[in-house]
Motif scaffolding. Structure first.
Motif, PDB file in Angstrom:
ATOM      1  N   PHE A 143     132.063  38.042 -19.956  1.00  0.00           N
ATOM      2  CA  PHE A 143     132.841  38.073 -21.199  1.00  0.00           C
ATOM      3  C   PHE A 143     132.041  37.584 -22.404  1.00  0.00           C
ATOM      4  N   ILE A 144     130.898  36.951 -22.161  1.00  0.00           N
ATOM      5  CA  ILE A 144     130.048  36.494 -23.271  1.00  0.00           C
ATOM      6  C   ILE A 144     129.567  37.706 -24.079  1.00  0.00           C
ATOM      7  N   THR A 145     129.293  38.825 -23.396  1.00  0.00           N
ATOM      8  CA  THR A 145     128.826  40.023 -24.091  1.00  0.00           C
ATOM      9  C   THR A 145     129.975  40.906 -24.561  1.00  0.00           C
ATOM     10  N   ASP A 146     131.114  40.865 -23.857  1.00  0.00           N
ATOM     11  CA  ASP A 146     132.250  41.711 -24.231  1.00  0.00           C
ATOM     12  C   ASP A 146     133.540  41.064 -23.715  1.00  0.00           C
ATOM     13  N   LEU A 147     134.438  40.746 -24.627  1.00  0.00           N
ATOM     14  CA  LEU A 147     135.670  40.040 -24.256  1.00  0.00           C
ATOM     15  C   LEU A 147     136.575  40.826 -23.314  1.00  0.00           C
ATOM     16  N   LYS A 148     136.431  42.154 -23.261  1.00  0.00           N
ATOM     17  CA  LYS A 148     137.311  42.920 -22.371  1.00  0.00           C
ATOM     18  C   LYS A 148     137.086  42.554 -20.904  1.00  0.00           C
ATOM     19  N   PHE A 149     135.947  41.911 -20.609  1.00  0.00           N
ATOM     20  CA  PHE A 149     135.701  41.508 -19.223  1.00  0.00           C
ATOM     21  C   PHE A 149     136.635  40.388 -18.775  1.00  0.00           C
ATOM     22  N   LEU A 150     137.294  39.728 -19.742  1.00  0.00           N
ATOM     23  CA  LEU A 150     138.329  38.764 -19.359  1.00  0.00           C
ATOM     24  C   LEU A 150     139.497  39.483 -18.689  1.00  0.00           C
ATOM     25  N   LEU A 151     139.755  40.724 -19.096  1.00  0.00           N
ATOM     26  CA  LEU A 151     140.806  41.523 -18.466  1.00  0.00           C
ATOM     27  C   LEU A 151     140.306  42.216 -17.197  1.00  0.00           C
ATOM     28  N   VAL A 152     139.017  42.443 -17.111  1.00  0.00           N
ATOM     29  CA  VAL A 152     138.456  43.161 -15.968  1.00  0.00           C
ATOM     30  C   VAL A 152     138.419  42.281 -14.717  1.00  0.00           C
ATOM     31  N   GLY A 153     138.199  40.990 -14.878  1.00  0.00           N
ATOM     32  CA  GLY A 153     138.071  40.083 -13.734  1.00  0.00           C
ATOM     33  C   GLY A 153     139.181  40.203 -12.699  1.00  0.00           C
ATOM     34  N   PRO A 154     140.438  40.129 -13.104  1.00  0.00           N
ATOM     35  CA  PRO A 154     141.515  40.216 -12.113  1.00  0.00           C
ATOM     36  C   PRO A 154     141.565  41.559 -11.370  1.00  0.00           C
ATOM     37  N   ILE A 155     141.345  42.669 -12.085  1.00  0.00           N
ATOM     38  CA  ILE A 155     141.406  43.959 -11.391  1.00  0.00           C
ATOM     39  C   ILE A 155     140.146  44.209 -10.573  1.00  0.00           C
ATOM     40  N   TRP A 156     139.051  43.560 -10.947  1.00  0.00           N
ATOM     41  CA  TRP A 156     137.819  43.633 -10.151  1.00  0.00           C
ATOM     42  C   TRP A 156     138.097  43.059  -8.766  1.00  0.00           C
ATOM     43  N   LEU A 157     138.820  41.958  -8.713  1.00  0.00           N
ATOM     44  CA  LEU A 157     139.178  41.370  -7.415  1.00  0.00           C
ATOM     45  C   LEU A 157     140.112  42.304  -6.643  1.00  0.00           C
ATOM     46  N   LEU A 158     141.109  42.849  -7.332  1.00  0.00           N
ATOM     47  CA  LEU A 158     142.058  43.754  -6.665  1.00  0.00           C
ATOM     48  C   LEU A 158     141.372  44.998  -6.104  1.00  0.00           C
ATOM     49  N   HIS A 159     140.346  45.472  -6.794  1.00  0.00           N
ATOM     50  CA  HIS A 159     139.697  46.699  -6.318  1.00  0.00           C
ATOM     51  C   HIS A 159     139.008  46.483  -4.979  1.00  0.00           C
ATOM     52  N   PHE A 160     138.575  45.252  -4.711  1.00  0.00           N
ATOM     53  CA  PHE A 160     137.978  44.955  -3.401  1.00  0.00           C
ATOM     54  C   PHE A 160     139.027  45.046  -2.291  1.00  0.00           C
ATOM     55  N   ILE A 161     140.235  44.601  -2.595  1.00  0.00           N
ATOM     56  CA  ILE A 161     141.315  44.692  -1.602  1.00  0.00           C
ATOM     57  C   ILE A 161     141.621  46.159  -1.310  1.00  0.00           C
ATOM     58  N   LEU A 162     141.687  46.968  -2.358  1.00  0.00           N
ATOM     59  CA  LEU A 162     141.943  48.395  -2.155  1.00  0.00           C
ATOM     60  C   LEU A 162     140.809  49.058  -1.370  1.00  0.00           C
ATOM     61  N   LYS A 163     139.577  48.695  -1.683  1.00  0.00           N
ATOM     62  CA  LYS A 163     138.432  49.257  -0.952  1.00  0.00           C
ATOM     63  C   LYS A 163     138.504  48.902   0.531  1.00  0.00           C
ATOM     64  N   ARG A 164     138.923  47.702   0.797  1.00  0.00           N
ATOM     65  CA  ARG A 164     139.021  47.233   2.191  1.00  0.00           C
ATOM     66  C   ARG A 164     139.944  48.138   3.002  1.00  0.00           C
ATOM     67  N   PHE A 165     140.979  48.656   2.361  1.00  0.00           N
ATOM     68  CA  PHE A 165     141.957  49.535   3.031  1.00  0.00           C
ATOM     69  C   PHE A 165     141.694  51.019   2.731  1.00  0.00           C
ATOM     70  N   ASN A 166     140.503  51.297   2.193  1.00  0.00           N
ATOM     71  CA  ASN A 166     140.105  52.675   1.864  1.00  0.00           C
ATOM     72  C   ASN A 166     141.118  53.372   0.958  1.00  0.00           C
ATOM     73  N   ILE A 167     141.611  52.638  -0.034  1.00  0.00           N
ATOM     74  CA  ILE A 167     142.546  53.208  -1.007  1.00  0.00           C
ATOM     75  C   ILE A 167     141.802  53.416  -2.306  1.00  0.00           C
ATOM     76  N   ARG A 168     141.803  54.635  -2.775  1.00  0.00           N
ATOM     77  CA  ARG A 168     141.110  54.961  -4.034  1.00  0.00           C
ATOM     78  C   ARG A 168     141.946  54.456  -5.202  1.00  0.00           C
ATOM     79  N   TYR A 169     141.282  53.741  -6.064  1.00  0.00           N
ATOM     80  CA  TYR A 169     141.964  53.187  -7.228  1.00  0.00           C
ATOM     81  C   TYR A 169     141.766  54.089  -8.412  1.00  0.00           C
TER      82      TYR A 169
END
Length: 169
Positions: A143-169
């Motif tokens: 987020f130091i380079t771009d504040l939108k990464f403050l919003l990306v962090g939570p969905i970045w974690l969720l995308h790993f859960i979806l990947k684990r179950f082979n669900i395309r996000y």
């Protein structure tokens, strides 16, 4: 020469790739799995604690609207543009967190600590954890380079859960 037909990366994948660059160390990743949800929870609590004006035409439903309602609407809209599935999951996650925020409001009404105080303590401790993780990583937070990464962090974690179950996000 034959032209290679490559599918362009979606914006969300570009964001995840960029975010991942500063989140490679296993300890930093673990810290993020703990601190990112706590930071999200604390922000929900802090924004909910900001007094909201009474709007007469809402009547008894006035208590269902607060400053967080607007923050949530904007965030979910941003997530919806990136990935409908992740936006729905975030709405579900935030709904679960909000349940606990309401419980903290009940504790406050019963004489316990104020919601904003609990939220602020969680916020500060979680950010200390985040910066420790990035110190271990040896890279600045995204987020130091771009504040939108403050919003990306939570969905970045969720995308790993979806990947684990082979669900395309």
């Amino acid at each position: 020469m034959a032209k290679v037909n490559q599918e362009e990366k979606r914006e969300i994948d570009v964001l995840f790739d960029e975010y991942s660059k500063s989140h490679q160390h296993p300890t930093n990743k673990l810290i993020h799995w703990i601190c990112v949800p706590l930071i999200l929870f604390s922000i929900i609590g802090l924004v909910t604690a900001i007094p909201f004006p009474y709007i007469a035409f809402l009547g008894k439903y006035n208590t269902y609207i607060n400053w967080f309602s607007f923050l949530l609407a904007g965030s979910i809209y941003y997530y919806l543009k990136l990935s409908p599935l992740l936006s729905y999951l975030m709405l579900f996650v935030v709904g679960g967190m909000y349940y606990f925020i309401v419980q903290l409001e009940y504790v406050e009404k019963a004489g316990g600590p104020a919601l904003w105080q609990v939220s602020l303590a969680i916020f500060i401790l979680s950010w200390i954890g985040q910066f420790i993780g990035h110190k271990i990583e040896g890279k600045k937070p995204s987020f130091i380079t771009d504040l939108k990464f403050l919003l990306v962090g939570p969905i970045w974690l969720l995308h790993f859960i979806l990947k684990r179950f082979n669900i395309r996000y």
